[in-house]
Scaffold this motif. Sequence first.
Motif, PDB file in Angstrom:
ATOM      1  N   PHE A 276       0.841  -1.192   0.000  1.00 62.80           N
ATOM      2  CA  PHE A 276       0.000   0.000   0.000  1.00 62.80           C
ATOM      3  C   PHE A 276       0.877   1.244   0.000  1.00 62.80           C
ATOM      4  N   ARG A 277       0.343   2.308  -0.553  1.00 59.78           N
ATOM      5  CA  ARG A 277       1.070   3.573  -0.646  1.00 59.78           C
ATOM      6  C   ARG A 277       0.349   4.625   0.189  1.00 59.78           C
ATOM      7  N   TYR A 278       1.111   5.512   0.802  1.00 61.70           N
ATOM      8  CA  TYR A 278       0.497   6.623   1.510  1.00 61.70           C
ATOM      9  C   TYR A 278       1.147   7.930   1.072  1.00 61.70           C
ATOM     10  N   LEU A 279       0.370   8.992   1.136  1.00 61.41           N
ATOM     11  CA  LEU A 279       0.854  10.326   0.821  1.00 61.41           C
ATOM     12  C   LEU A 279       0.607  11.236   2.015  1.00 61.41           C
ATOM     13  N   VAL A 280       1.622  11.954   2.433  1.00 65.12           N
ATOM     14  CA  VAL A 280       1.472  12.973   3.462  1.00 65.12           C
ATOM     15  C   VAL A 280       1.359  14.326   2.744  1.00 65.12           C
ATOM     16  N   ALA A 281       0.267  15.025   3.008  1.00 64.25           N
ATOM     17  CA  ALA A 281       0.067  16.353   2.423  1.00 64.25           C
ATOM     18  C   ALA A 281      -0.136  17.358   3.556  1.00 64.25           C
ATOM     19  N   ARG A 282      -0.051  18.613   3.229  1.00 64.27           N
ATOM     20  CA  ARG A 282      -0.183  19.679   4.236  1.00 64.27           C
ATOM     21  C   ARG A 282      -1.298  20.637   3.881  1.00 64.27           C
ATOM     22  N   THR A 283      -1.993  21.102   4.910  1.00 63.77           N
ATOM     23  CA  THR A 283      -3.041  22.094   4.697  1.00 63.77           C
ATOM     24  C   THR A 283      -2.407  23.454   4.441  1.00 63.77           C
TER      25      THR A 283
END
Length: 284
Positions: A276-283
């Motif tokens: 599985f892949r995850y992405l960390v994004a920022r507000t």
Amino acid sequence: MTPTLVRQHPPRTGAASRVDQRARARDWSEIQERMLVPLYEAVYERLDVDATTRLLGLGCGSGLALLMAAARGAAVTGVDTAADRLALARERLTPDGRDAGARTAARIVHGSPADTARTDTPGYTVVTAFDPIGCLSGDAEGLTELLTESVPLAGSGAAVVLAGWGPPERCATTSVLRVATELAEPLCGLGVWRPTGRDDLERVAARAGLRPDGSGRVACPFGYADPDSAVRGLKSTGLFDPAITATDQAQVDKELAEALHPYQRPDGTVWMPNVFRYLVARTP
């Protein structure tokens, strides 16, 4: 998940009336939910989740990911629309029976992200959407809507975590998912399988107004004690409900058991490697 497989919300058809939703929720919490534990651990470690963290879990289900964050000291809020799974989450996280409106370190809310808004606490520092996208038509659009509603509840620069299935060639469960598509063909367009896109997560983040800030891949094999447990666990995700609507429970169980046969070991256990892949994004 969710797909796990991963948990999905009940379809807008008669499938829900053909299954025992309480039994499904129990199968999810006892069999399937733990399959993504390596993903939860990797994300929490990367983000240094601790007592300073205020976490909002979207699609929290029966609350295992929330429980793991709470064990690190985080103040957690979970939101979902699946009442039976939320009942199990409350048992895990608020065993004294206090309701979701009380001043507790853990809150479980039935409804949408907006229903978790409070005026007495600062914004969330971490938002997680652990139900992996990339296996059902329309799942990316659904996640975009959840994130768009959640972003105003988070503080500036908060981490937002999106998850998705890895490449089909690295996910053994992909071949099993296709069984659901074939059986549900008479209901084409209703939650059918789709191939994973390499930039699925980035596209969702962009549509929600988020800034990518790193990603990772995590091995999450699906392991079951026996074929019966595998069938129950996979059906608990809801991904096979369109197939049940198009055929019946017995047919789905039979086709699932046959699809799982290549992954059954000599000792009777079932083992399917997945990434599985995850992405960390920022507000903003």
